[in-house]
Design a protein around this motif. Sequence first.
Motif, mmCIF file in Angstrom:
data_model
loop_
_atom_site.group_PDB
_atom_site.id
_atom_site.type_symbol
_atom_site.label_atom_id
_atom_site.label_comp_id
_atom_site.label_asym_id
_atom_site.label_seq_id
_atom_site.Cartn_x
_atom_site.Cartn_y
_atom_site.Cartn_z
ATOM 1 N N ALA A 1 0.823 -1.218 0.000
ATOM 2 C CA ALA A 1 0.000 0.000 0.000
ATOM 3 C C ALA A 1 0.858 1.270 0.000
ATOM 4 O O ALA A 1 0.505 2.265 -0.630
ATOM 5 N N TRP A 2 2.000 1.250 0.683
ATOM 6 C CA TRP A 2 2.834 2.443 0.776
ATOM 7 C C TRP A 2 3.509 2.794 -0.554
ATOM 8 O O TRP A 2 3.935 3.919 -0.758
ATOM 9 N N ALA A 3 3.596 1.820 -1.483
ATOM 10 C CA ALA A 3 4.280 2.068 -2.760
ATOM 11 C C ALA A 3 3.576 3.156 -3.563
ATOM 12 O O ALA A 3 4.232 3.968 -4.219
ATOM 13 N N TRP A 4 2.239 3.185 -3.517
ATOM 14 C CA TRP A 4 1.505 4.189 -4.292
ATOM 15 C C TRP A 4 1.794 5.587 -3.768
ATOM 16 O O TRP A 4 1.916 6.532 -4.551
ATOM 17 N N ALA B 1 3.492 8.654 -5.825
ATOM 18 C CA ALA B 1 2.916 10.011 -5.832
ATOM 19 C C ALA B 1 3.962 11.035 -5.402
ATOM 20 O O ALA B 1 4.074 12.112 -6.003
ATOM 21 N N ALA B 2 4.751 10.712 -4.382
ATOM 22 C CA ALA B 2 5.787 11.642 -3.911
ATOM 23 C C ALA B 2 6.886 11.821 -4.963
ATOM 24 O O ALA B 2 7.324 12.943 -5.233
ATOM 25 N N LEU B 3 7.325 10.718 -5.548
ATOM 26 C CA LEU B 3 8.374 10.783 -6.566
ATOM 27 C C LEU B 3 7.925 11.637 -7.755
ATOM 28 O O LEU B 3 8.641 12.554 -8.175
ATOM 29 N N PHE B 4 6.754 11.353 -8.278
ATOM 30 C CA PHE B 4 6.305 12.097 -9.455
ATOM 31 C C PHE B 4 5.835 13.500 -9.091
ATOM 32 O O PHE B 4 5.834 14.382 -9.948
ATOM 33 N N GLY B 5 5.474 13.722 -7.834
ATOM 34 C CA GLY B 5 5.223 15.091 -7.386
ATOM 35 C C GLY B 5 6.501 15.911 -7.445
ATOM 36 O O GLY B 5 6.498 17.073 -7.883
ATOM 37 N N ALA C 1 3.906 14.181 -15.455
ATOM 38 C CA ALA C 1 4.210 13.891 -14.048
ATOM 39 C C ALA C 1 2.951 14.020 -13.185
ATOM 40 O O ALA C 1 2.710 13.195 -12.298
ATOM 41 N N LEU C 2 2.156 15.043 -13.440
ATOM 42 C CA LEU C 2 0.914 15.211 -12.673
ATOM 43 C C LEU C 2 -0.070 14.075 -12.963
ATOM 44 O O LEU C 2 -0.792 13.631 -12.068
ATOM 45 N N ALA C 3 -0.089 13.582 -14.206
ATOM 46 C CA ALA C 3 -0.937 12.428 -14.527
ATOM 47 C C ALA C 3 -0.475 11.201 -13.754
ATOM 48 O O ALA C 3 -1.304 10.419 -13.266
ATOM 49 N N MET C 4 0.829 11.035 -13.611
ATOM 50 C CA MET C 4 1.344 9.901 -12.828
ATOM 51 C C MET C 4 0.972 10.038 -11.353
ATOM 52 O O MET C 4 0.621 9.047 -10.705
ATOM 53 N N ALA D 1 -1.348 7.381 -9.325
ATOM 54 C CA ALA D 1 -0.866 6.762 -8.088
ATOM 55 C C ALA D 1 -1.842 7.002 -6.944
ATOM 56 O O ALA D 1 -2.110 6.095 -6.145
ATOM 57 N N VAL D 2 -2.398 8.201 -6.857
ATOM 58 C CA VAL D 2 -3.362 8.504 -5.790
ATOM 59 C C VAL D 2 -4.624 7.656 -5.969
ATOM 60 O O VAL D 2 -5.159 7.107 -5.002
ATOM 61 N N VAL D 3 -5.089 7.522 -7.201
ATOM 62 C CA VAL D 3 -6.277 6.691 -7.454
ATOM 63 C C VAL D 3 -5.984 5.240 -7.102
ATOM 64 O O VAL D 3 -6.807 4.566 -6.470
ATOM 65 N N MET D 4 -4.818 4.752 -7.494
ATOM 66 C CA MET D 4 -4.472 3.358 -7.200
ATOM 67 C C MET D 4 -4.306 3.129 -5.703
ATOM 68 O O MET D 4 -4.597 2.044 -5.209
ATOM 69 N N ALA D 5 -3.865 4.140 -4.971
ATOM 70 C CA ALA D 5 -3.733 3.997 -3.516
ATOM 71 C C ALA D 5 -5.096 3.793 -2.881
ATOM 72 O O ALA D 5 -5.218 3.099 -1.861
#
Length: 181
Positions: free
Chosen positions: A61-64, A68-72, A95-98, A102-106
């Motif tokens: 779960a923490w990977a998403w 999000a942090a990396l692509f932010g 990057a914002l799409a990623m 990631a937020v949706v997948m989390a």
Amino acid sequence: MHGPAESGWLLAALCAGTGAYCLLRMRSGVEEQRRTAGGEALMGFGMAAMAVPAAVFAPPAWAWGGYAALFGAVALRALWAARTGAHHLHHLVGALAMVYMAVVMAGTPAGGHAHGTGIPLLTDGLLLYFAGYVLLAGARLVPVPAVAGASGAKGWGDRPELARACRLSMGIAMVAMLLTM
């Protein structure tokens, strides 16, 4: 992303191959090309990691949140770089799409499908943007006559047609990933 395993593997392979080619492009003699290639390699490998079928490997779960942090951070860098060129705006949108994916997948239950869990208007807007980008990038690949006196000896990092093909494949992959949202 969630979806059929075969298409997930193909998408992951496409993105990983694109990321690997972008690493080769980092050997260019032009600093701006090296910087752009580095950002595109990061996007390619990040997209490849996110595209691995969930049925095969469900990330913790923490990977998403990590994605999000990396692509932010990538988005912030692209925003800063956008002061000097419009191409960086495309990197910002990517990057914002990623981050969005990631937020949706989390928020998606493990092993579940992301379909229908995103914000439909945002997903549709991103799909339109990347579909338009793919069409424009594809049109730019149409061969043009060679310029007289142009040097034919170019390194792997200085081949604009290959860089365009790389961007086209990442745009197509982004459309495919957004379709699963």
